[in-house]
Design a protein around this motif. Structure first.
Motif, short mmCIF file in Angstrom:
data_model
loop_
_atom_site.label_atom_id
_atom_site.label_comp_id
_atom_site.label_asym_id
_atom_site.label_seq_id
_atom_site.Cartn_x
_atom_site.Cartn_y
_atom_site.Cartn_z
N ASP A 157 0.80 -1.22 0.00
CA ASP A 157 0.00 0.00 0.00
C ASP A 157 0.84 1.28 0.00
O ASP A 157 0.30 2.38 -0.02
CB ASP A 157 -0.96 0.01 1.19
CG ASP A 157 -0.25 -0.03 2.53
OD1 ASP A 157 0.92 -0.44 2.57
OD2 ASP A 157 -0.86 0.35 3.55
N TRP A 179 -2.41 -5.11 -7.16
CA TRP A 179 -3.79 -5.41 -6.82
C TRP A 179 -4.00 -6.92 -6.75
O TRP A 179 -4.67 -7.43 -5.85
CB TRP A 179 -4.70 -4.75 -7.84
CG TRP A 179 -6.18 -4.82 -7.59
CD1 TRP A 179 -7.14 -5.03 -8.53
CD2 TRP A 179 -6.89 -4.62 -6.37
NE1 TRP A 179 -8.39 -4.99 -7.97
CE2 TRP A 179 -8.26 -4.74 -6.64
CE3 TRP A 179 -6.49 -4.36 -5.05
CZ2 TRP A 179 -9.25 -4.63 -5.66
CZ3 TRP A 179 -7.46 -4.24 -4.06
CH2 TRP A 179 -8.82 -4.37 -4.37
N MET A 182 -2.70 -8.33 -3.55
CA MET A 182 -3.61 -8.10 -2.42
C MET A 182 -4.77 -9.09 -2.44
O MET A 182 -5.15 -9.68 -1.43
CB MET A 182 -4.12 -6.67 -2.46
CG MET A 182 -3.05 -5.63 -2.18
SD MET A 182 -3.69 -3.94 -2.34
CE MET A 182 -2.28 -2.97 -1.82
#
Length: 241
Positions: A157, A179, A182
């Motif tokens: 992040d 992404w 994650m």
């Protein structure tokens, strides 16, 4: 770039973008999602947006197709990346619209493949390939990158400042790999611990407060490590482009 993530068990995700005169289609499939977006345009502006959710994790997700249409209909293709409203949309459909717009005038289809391996001795490897060629990879442990050295110690992040230094194609690759990395965490979280939408931050269509309280976990989870099927294999006969 040589592959550093061999064919180990893990999370697999595939994007396919298919441009054609007056329209461009983008698709994604992974363990938890199977979706597509078609942008119809006049060469400058998006006239209509079609979105399909063949597999999604929440009962409220189908309503996001209308939200996507409202977000991007009438928007210039070169303004899609800065349009905003991502939290009001399904983040995956929003990403597909952005990817489609970026490649609307390509002359050939393009495929991104992502692999995030399951942890081995606490280490996960993440790799992104474009049309079969490795363009980005890193290793991560305890939610911090350990390789490459230039990113060592960073959390996923906190990569934005580094991503802002990259070229547009490199930024696209980094965004998609980050992404996916994650999302891959869903493989190691028990389903019962990720099935209460009201506990999630309001960062997508389903997790907005008015929907989070009624959303139910409904999606089928596929493991592409089992058998020979690859993400998007089943979409070949359903393409509109």
């Amino acid at each position: 770039m040589k592959s550093c993530a061999p064919a180990l068990p893990g999370f697999r995700r595939r994007f396919r973008v298919t441009p054609a005169p007056g329209q461009v289609r983008s698709e994604v499939e992974d363990d938890f999602h199977c979706m597509s977006v078609v942008l119809h345009h006049d060469g400058k502006t998006i006239n209509t947006v079609d979105a399909d959710l063949m597999r999604a994790p929440w009962s409220t997700c189908p309503g996001a197709t209308l939200q996507l249409q409202q977000t991007f209909t009438g928007v210039a293709l070169d303004a899609v990346a800065t349009r905003g409203d991502k939290a009001a949309n399904c983040t995956h459909l929003h990403d597909l619209a952005q990817l489609a717009a970026a490649h609307a005038f390509d002359t050939q289809p393009m495929i991104y493949d992502v692999l995030v391996t399951d942890a081995v001795d606490g280490l996960r490897r993440a790799e992104l390939r474009r049309d079969g060629e490795v363009v980005l990879s890193w290793a991560e442990a305890s939610f911090r990158i350990v390789e490459p050295a230039e990113l060592a110690g960073m959390t996923l992040d906190k990569l934005r400042p580094w991503m802002d230094t990259l070229s547009a194609p490199q930024q696209e690759a980094a965004r998609l790999l980050r992404w996916a990395n994650m999302i891959a965490n869903g493989r190691r979280i028990p389903i019962g611990h990720q099935s209460d939408a009201s506990r999630m931050p309001p960062n997508c269509y389903t997790f907005q407060p008015e929907r989070a309280v009624i959303a139910r976990r409904v999606g089928v989870i596929r493991d592409f490590n089992q058998g020979k099927a690859q993400p998007l294999d089943g979409m070949l006969l359903n393409s509109r482009v």
